[in-house]
Design a protein around this motif. Sequence first.
Motif, PDB file in Angstrom:
ATOM      1  N   UNK A 183     -29.683 -32.659  -2.590  1.00 28.07           N
ATOM      2  CA  UNK A 183     -29.388 -31.827  -3.762  1.00 28.07           C
ATOM      3  C   UNK A 183     -28.557 -30.613  -3.391  1.00 28.07           C
ATOM      4  N   UNK A 184     -28.921 -29.947  -2.294  1.00 32.40           N
ATOM      5  CA  UNK A 184     -28.259 -28.695  -1.915  1.00 32.40           C
ATOM      6  C   UNK A 184     -27.229 -28.899  -0.807  1.00 32.40           C
ATOM      7  N   UNK A 185     -27.133 -30.118  -0.271  1.00 35.18           N
ATOM      8  CA  UNK A 185     -26.233 -30.402   0.866  1.00 35.18           C
ATOM      9  C   UNK A 185     -26.586 -29.561   2.087  1.00 35.18           C
ATOM     10  N   UNK A 186     -27.889 -29.302   2.256  1.00 34.04           N
ATOM     11  CA  UNK A 186     -28.286 -28.527   3.429  1.00 34.04           C
ATOM     12  C   UNK A 186     -29.023 -29.410   4.427  1.00 34.04           C
ATOM     13  N   UNK A 187     -28.844 -29.073   5.704  1.00 33.01           N
ATOM     14  CA  UNK A 187     -29.482 -29.833   6.769  1.00 33.01           C
ATOM     15  C   UNK A 187     -30.224 -28.851   7.672  1.00 33.01           C
ATOM     16  N   UNK A 188     -31.486 -29.189   7.981  1.00 33.80           N
ATOM     17  CA  UNK A 188     -32.293 -28.346   8.848  1.00 33.80           C
ATOM     18  C   UNK A 188     -32.771 -29.165  10.029  1.00 33.80           C
ATOM     19  N   UNK A 189     -32.628 -28.606  11.224  1.00 32.99           N
ATOM     20  CA  UNK A 189     -33.192 -29.246  12.406  1.00 32.99           C
ATOM     21  C   UNK A 189     -34.119 -28.244  13.078  1.00 32.99           C
ATOM     22  N   UNK A 190     -35.372 -28.645  13.291  1.00 34.53           N
ATOM     23  CA  UNK A 190     -36.352 -27.731  13.868  1.00 34.53           C
ATOM     24  C   UNK A 190     -36.481 -26.465  13.038  1.00 34.53           C
ATOM     25  N   UNK A 191     -36.333 -26.587  11.732  1.00 36.25           N
ATOM     26  CA  UNK A 191     -36.489 -25.439  10.844  1.00 36.25           C
ATOM     27  C   UNK A 191     -35.248 -24.567  10.712  1.00 36.25           C
ATOM     28  N   UNK A 192     -34.253 -24.782  11.558  1.00 33.54           N
ATOM     29  CA  UNK A 192     -33.016 -23.993  11.519  1.00 33.54           C
ATOM     30  C   UNK A 192     -31.948 -24.727  10.719  1.00 33.54           C
ATOM     31  N   UNK A 245     -36.412 -34.793  -7.291  1.00 35.29           N
ATOM     32  CA  UNK A 245     -37.266 -33.937  -6.452  1.00 35.29           C
ATOM     33  C   UNK A 245     -37.528 -34.553  -5.080  1.00 35.29           C
ATOM     34  N   UNK A 246     -37.308 -35.862  -4.965  1.00 35.04           N
ATOM     35  CA  UNK A 246     -37.595 -36.534  -3.691  1.00 35.04           C
ATOM     36  C   UNK A 246     -36.348 -36.656  -2.828  1.00 35.04           C
ATOM     37  N   UNK A 247     -35.311 -35.938  -3.201  1.00 28.11           N
ATOM     38  CA  UNK A 247     -34.050 -36.205  -2.539  1.00 28.11           C
ATOM     39  C   UNK A 247     -33.898 -35.535  -1.188  1.00 28.11           C
ATOM     40  N   UNK A 248     -34.606 -36.032  -0.219  1.00 27.07           N
ATOM     41  CA  UNK A 248     -34.434 -35.550   1.148  1.00 27.07           C
ATOM     42  C   UNK A 248     -34.752 -36.695   2.098  1.00 27.07           C
ATOM     43  N   UNK A 249     -34.171 -36.597   3.279  1.00 29.97           N
ATOM     44  CA  UNK A 249     -34.395 -37.626   4.295  1.00 29.97           C
ATOM     45  C   UNK A 249     -34.743 -36.914   5.587  1.00 29.97           C
ATOM     46  N   UNK A 250     -35.772 -37.401   6.282  1.00 31.81           N
ATOM     47  CA  UNK A 250     -36.178 -36.743   7.519  1.00 31.81           C
ATOM     48  C   UNK A 250     -36.189 -37.712   8.687  1.00 31.81           C
ATOM     49  N   UNK A 251     -35.704 -37.235   9.809  1.00 32.79           N
ATOM     50  CA  UNK A 251     -35.693 -38.045  11.032  1.00 32.79           C
ATOM     51  C   UNK A 251     -35.630 -37.112  12.234  1.00 32.79           C
ATOM     52  N   UNK A 252     -36.515 -37.330  13.191  1.00 30.81           N
ATOM     53  CA  UNK A 252     -36.518 -36.554  14.442  1.00 30.81           C
ATOM     54  C   UNK A 252     -36.478 -35.039  14.197  1.00 30.81           C
ATOM     55  N   UNK A 253     -37.255 -34.573  13.260  1.00 28.98           N
ATOM     56  CA  UNK A 253     -37.308 -33.128  13.021  1.00 28.98           C
ATOM     57  C   UNK A 253     -36.119 -32.572  12.265  1.00 28.98           C
TER      58      UNK A 253
END
Length: 217
Positions: free
Chosen positions: A134-143, A120-128
């Motif tokens: 888990x899902x192989x998705x990347x979001x920048x500024x919510x997009x 459940x903790x499998x995410x990394x965040x940096x500079x927004x």
Amino acid sequence: MANILIAEDEKPIRELICRSLSLAGHTVQQAEDGPAALQRVAEQPPDLVLLDVMLPGCSGFEVKQQLDPALPVIFVTAKNSLSSRLEGLGLGADDYIVKPFEILELLARVEAVLRRTRPENEAFELDGCRVEFGTHQVYCGGQEVPLTPQEFSLLEVLVRNRNLALSRDKLLQLAWGYDYEGDTRTVDVHVQKLRKKLGWDERIQTVYKYGYRLSTR
Ligand code: CA
């Protein structure tokens, strides 16, 4: 990231592991013998224990038997015999690593165990930007930022080994697979794309005549 306890009596090895895990963004605790390891776990339960087998006071196997079975453990040991390997896994360890080891191998095993035990903790965040493993998705500024599978694979390797300099050969090996016989220029091309898509020009640093590093500081 994770809170990791390193139980190891050999100071140089303990400090090397500590430094590497701290650089990767983890919080580390240290114990120099078996009883100290049990005390640390009681005081501040970690997410994972790196447990040397040959520890003063009581062995790593004895320590493991006194721990909550749900607490993930990776045995670290110089004992390379099959019987101790089986004993370790028989005790329900999540993995086993034999000294001497490459620090990148240790980090990869740590990440793999954390991935299995804390999905459940499998995410990394940096500079927004948020990288969801888990899902192989990347979001920048919510997009959502569309990445090719290969770009994601390279990004994952950079994130999991953040703040470490990785050679082009190592990146090829880790992100493309051990048997991939590509030109190391492939790495450069994919790094350029990642920098552009994520806005990480300053984050993915070129290491002169060597390779790249994802800097989080
Ligand atoms: Ca030892």
